[in-house]
Write a protein that holds these residues in place. Structure first.
Motif, PDB file in Angstrom:
ATOM      1  N   TYR A 467       0.810  -1.216   0.000  1.00  0.00           N
ATOM      2  CA  TYR A 467       0.000   0.000   0.000  1.00  0.00           C
ATOM      3  C   TYR A 467       0.846   1.270   0.000  1.00  0.00           C
ATOM      4  N   THR A 469       3.315   4.260   1.562  1.00  0.00           N
ATOM      5  CA  THR A 469       3.382   4.999   2.839  1.00  0.00           C
ATOM      6  C   THR A 469       2.709   6.364   2.747  1.00  0.00           C
ATOM      7  N   GLY A 471      -0.743   6.903   2.861  1.00  0.00           N
ATOM      8  CA  GLY A 471      -2.125   6.903   3.321  1.00  0.00           C
ATOM      9  C   GLY A 471      -2.307   7.550   4.685  1.00  0.00           C
ATOM     10  N   ASN A 472      -3.512   7.369   5.219  1.00  0.00           N
ATOM     11  CA  ASN A 472      -3.889   7.911   6.522  1.00  0.00           C
ATOM     12  C   ASN A 472      -3.283   7.048   7.619  1.00  0.00           C
ATOM     13  N   SER A 473      -2.541   7.677   8.530  1.00  0.00           N
ATOM     14  CA  SER A 473      -1.869   6.922   9.581  1.00  0.00           C
ATOM     15  C   SER A 473      -2.837   6.311  10.575  1.00  0.00           C
ATOM     16  N   ARG A 475      -5.745   4.920   9.633  1.00  0.00           N
ATOM     17  CA  ARG A 475      -6.577   3.940   8.938  1.00  0.00           C
ATOM     18  C   ARG A 475      -5.821   2.631   8.754  1.00  0.00           C
ATOM     19  N   TYR A 477      -5.157  -0.732   6.651  1.00  0.00           N
ATOM     20  CA  TYR A 477      -5.288  -1.115   5.251  1.00  0.00           C
ATOM     21  C   TYR A 477      -5.388  -2.628   5.059  1.00  0.00           C
ATOM     22  N   GLY A 502      -2.079   3.187   7.255  1.00  0.00           N
ATOM     23  CA  GLY A 502      -1.970   3.935   6.010  1.00  0.00           C
ATOM     24  C   GLY A 502      -0.609   4.556   5.794  1.00  0.00           C
ATOM     25  N   ASP A 503       0.124   4.845   6.873  1.00  0.00           N
ATOM     26  CA  ASP A 503       1.459   5.433   6.715  1.00  0.00           C
ATOM     27  C   ASP A 503       2.551   4.382   6.591  1.00  0.00           C
TER      28      ASP A 503
END
Length: 641
Positions: A467, A469, A471-473, A475, A477, A502-503
């Motif tokens: 995914y 790094t 995205g939303n930390s 959330r 995945y 997400g991160d």
């Protein structure tokens, strides 16, 4: 009168007091040394002896007591005059003084008292030996040679030449010649008027040479001596008629027949030959080369070696005495390519085929006889475990860009082996991940990840999703079980549930998800702790939480339920010249057993230390670095010094 008596009393008292001190101050004799060298002969030898005293001084000793061990060989007078009788044998000359003695020992050989040339000196077309007869001091007669100090000479080498062996050669020239033999103070001569050859001779000797270009050889070289004549032709000469010598006997020796023998040591020597007044020299160089080599490894076969690379080496001794362990610089070969393969630098790989294999290592010696060693390996016809299932240990989930995974193989005997270095690793998604030697390299590109492993017809695959790094930390995945494959174990195994944020960060949520086994009769799962029941079959371990689900497929075969060695350990240290080692096996059911006599023992350098089939190690030449290994039931252990 009274004063005189008092004075005398004082003097007497002082004498009584000082006299012991003066006696104590006298140095004592500690050792003796005979000053002269003693050599047997007809002349008397006047011996003296020096004393070494306790104060460090030395001086000649007067009135010592002399003696000899055998008066039939030599006698000595009270004042040290030594006289040899002429008989031969072992003799000791001893001197004694004040409780101290010393001895000189020698072997007495009878010496010649008269000599004569017994062979008639006559002109001859062929060389012949002059025999020198000596009347010896012990009354015997015998022929004398160079070892007795005989020196031969000629007054006219252009008419007749005589070498150190007494071999005389007439040149064919006309003239008078005198042949002389000398032994110490004795000499004898013989002479002849040579008539020379016929007057039709048109070519004469003008020099000599050795025809060969001398190079090092392990075998003796018989040199050829020729005279080159004034008409351009050559005449081969009798080697025994010449005088041969080597300037450096540490490099090469040459005998009276012109046979050259190299010692094998590096260096330079000058081979010189003298004949008929002519001299010829040739400088010979011997370089550094391998004089001896011996393969180090013992190579007692174990199935652990099949398909593995075994680096071989040899202990190499050079002709200058230096010793090295090396693999390169040698020529490695095998005689059975069905059983094994070997590289140019000694990497051996056994194929697993049954048969006998001879390994040869050759080192160049600078001659036609290279140094070499061979080692025979017997691969027996035994039941070998067959690979049955391959699995990769972990799924491709990481917060790092590199993830190390391992591949394991379960064999038909239930044994588990790490085959990570033997499998063929490939990536089915090169845009998102690549793999090299079990290391997965994730790219910044999001997408599916698929890594494959292949080994001896078996395959396994791990899949996932990268995914990235960005995205939303907060959330989640994906949710994954960290483990992708597991073997059977009598012990409880700890599984791990991971979520990727997400991160890119990874969190352990093992205790926060629901665990379930599809077949509790095969394996139980409780809060991530897996316990096998000991029954065969398949089961699925499922985790669920945060709206995600993941599954781990497990299969237990009858072979896996067999008792397996989990670890092998060697007990003992290489601290003595001979030491008994023990091999201890730890099994997967928790039991421990001594398997010393069942293990296969090997040494990585049998030139330093050998190991017997029951683990007894013996060092051959001091304590040098060595590794001893034991193999049993697919496991291996080692101890080093």
């Amino acid at each position: 009168m009274k004063q005189k008596i008092t004075y005398c009393f004082i003097v007497i008292t002082l004498i009584q007091v000082l006299l012991p001190f003066s006696l104590l101050a006298t140095p004592s004799l500690t050792s003796l040394q005979i000053n002269e060298d003693i050599a047997a002969g007809p002349n008397r030898i006047y011996l003296t002896v020096t004393g070494i005293y306790s104060d460090g001084t030395s001086r000649l000793v007067s009135d010592p007591i002399w003696s000899t061990s055998n008066q039939t060989i030599a006698t000595i007078t009270y004042n040290g005059v030594l006289h040899f009788t002429g008989e031969g044998g072992a003799l000791s000359v001893r001197v004694y003084k004040d409780g101290i003695s010393t001895t000189k020992t020698l072997t007495v050989a009878p010496w010649p008292e008269k000599i004569k040339i017994e062979t008639d000196l006559i002109e001859s077309a062929n060389p012949y030996r002059l025999m020198l007869l000596g009347e010896m001091s012990d009354g015997e007669e015998r022929y004398l040679g160079p070892e007795d100090g005989v020196v031969w000479s000629t007054s006219n080498p252009f008419v007749a030449w005589v070498n150190t062996q007494g071999i005389v050669t007439f040149t064919g020239e006309e003239g008078y010649v005198n042949i002389r033999a000398v032994v110490k103070d004795l000499s004898v001569t013989d002479n002849v008027q040579a008539l020379g050859g016929d007057n039709q001779t048109t070519a004469w000797r003008k020099g000599i040479k050795i025809t060969e270009d001398i190079e090092y050889s392990k075998d003796p070289l018989e040199l050829t001596l020729v005279a080159f004549l004034t008409d351009g032709t050559e005449e081969e000469l009798d080697n025994s008629s010449a005088d041969w010598s080597s300037s450096n006997k540490d490099v090469a020796l040459v005998d009276s027949e012109g046979v050259l023998r190299f010692t094998g040591k590096p260096g330079f020597t000058t081979i010189e030959v003298v004949y008929g007044g002519y001299r010829y020299e040739e400088v010979v160089s011997v370089g550094r080369f391998i004089a001896k080599l011996s393969i180090n490894q013992s190579l007692n076969y174990t199935t652990n070696w099949d398909g593995n690379s075994l680096p071989l080496s040899a202990t190499v001794v050079y002709n200058d005495g230096s010793e090295y362990i090396q693999s390169s610089g040698l020529v490695w070969s095998i005689d059975n390519n069905k059983v094994a393969e070997i590289t140019s630098d000694g990497i051996l790989t056994l194929t697993g085929e049954v048969g006998t294999l001879t390994i040869t290592a050759v080192g160049q010696t600078g001659s036609n006889n290279p140094a070499e060693d061979t080692l025979t390996v017997e691969v027996p016809d035994i039941d070998r475990p067959v690979p049955q299932r391959l699995f990769i240990d972990n799924n491709p989930l990481t917060s790092q860009q590199i993830l190390a995974v391992k591949a394991y193989c379960i064999y038909s005997d239930g044994s588990l082996r790490d085959v990570s270095d033997k499998v063929a690793w490939t990536s089915g998604t090169s845009d998102t991940a690549s793999v090299f030697r079990g290391n997965i390299y994730l790219t910044p590109i999001p997408g599916a990840v698929r890594i494959n492993a292949s080994y001896q017809g078996l395959n396994d695959q791990i899949t996932g999703y990268n995914y990235g790094t960005t995205g939303n930390s907060e959330r989640m995945y994906q949710l994954r079980i960290k483990q992708h494959g597991l073997p059977f174990s009598y012990k409880a195994l700890k599984l791990t549930a991971l979520v990727q944020m997400g991160d890119g960060n990874i969190k352990d949520v093992t205790s926060k998800v629901t665990w379930r086994s599809s077949q509790p009769l095969i394996a139980l799962i409780n809060n991530g702790v897996l316990t096998y029941t000991g029954r065969t079959g398949k089961t699925s371990i499922t985790i669920q939480g945060y709206g995600f689900r993941d599954r781990l497929e497990l299969e237990i075969t009858p072979a896996q339920l067999q008792l397996q060695v989990e670890r092998l350990e060697i007990k003992g240290e290489l601290t003595k010249g001979a030491v008994q080692l023990k091999a201890i096996a730890s099994y997967n059911d928790g039991t421990i057993r001594d398997v010393t006599t069942e293990a296969v023992w090997n040494t990585n350098n049998k030139n330093r230390a050998i190991v017997t089939s029951d683990g007894m190690v013996m060092f051959l030449d001091g304590f040098k670095a060595v590794e001893i290994t034991a193999s049993f039931a697919g496991q291996e252990a080692s101890v080093v010094r």
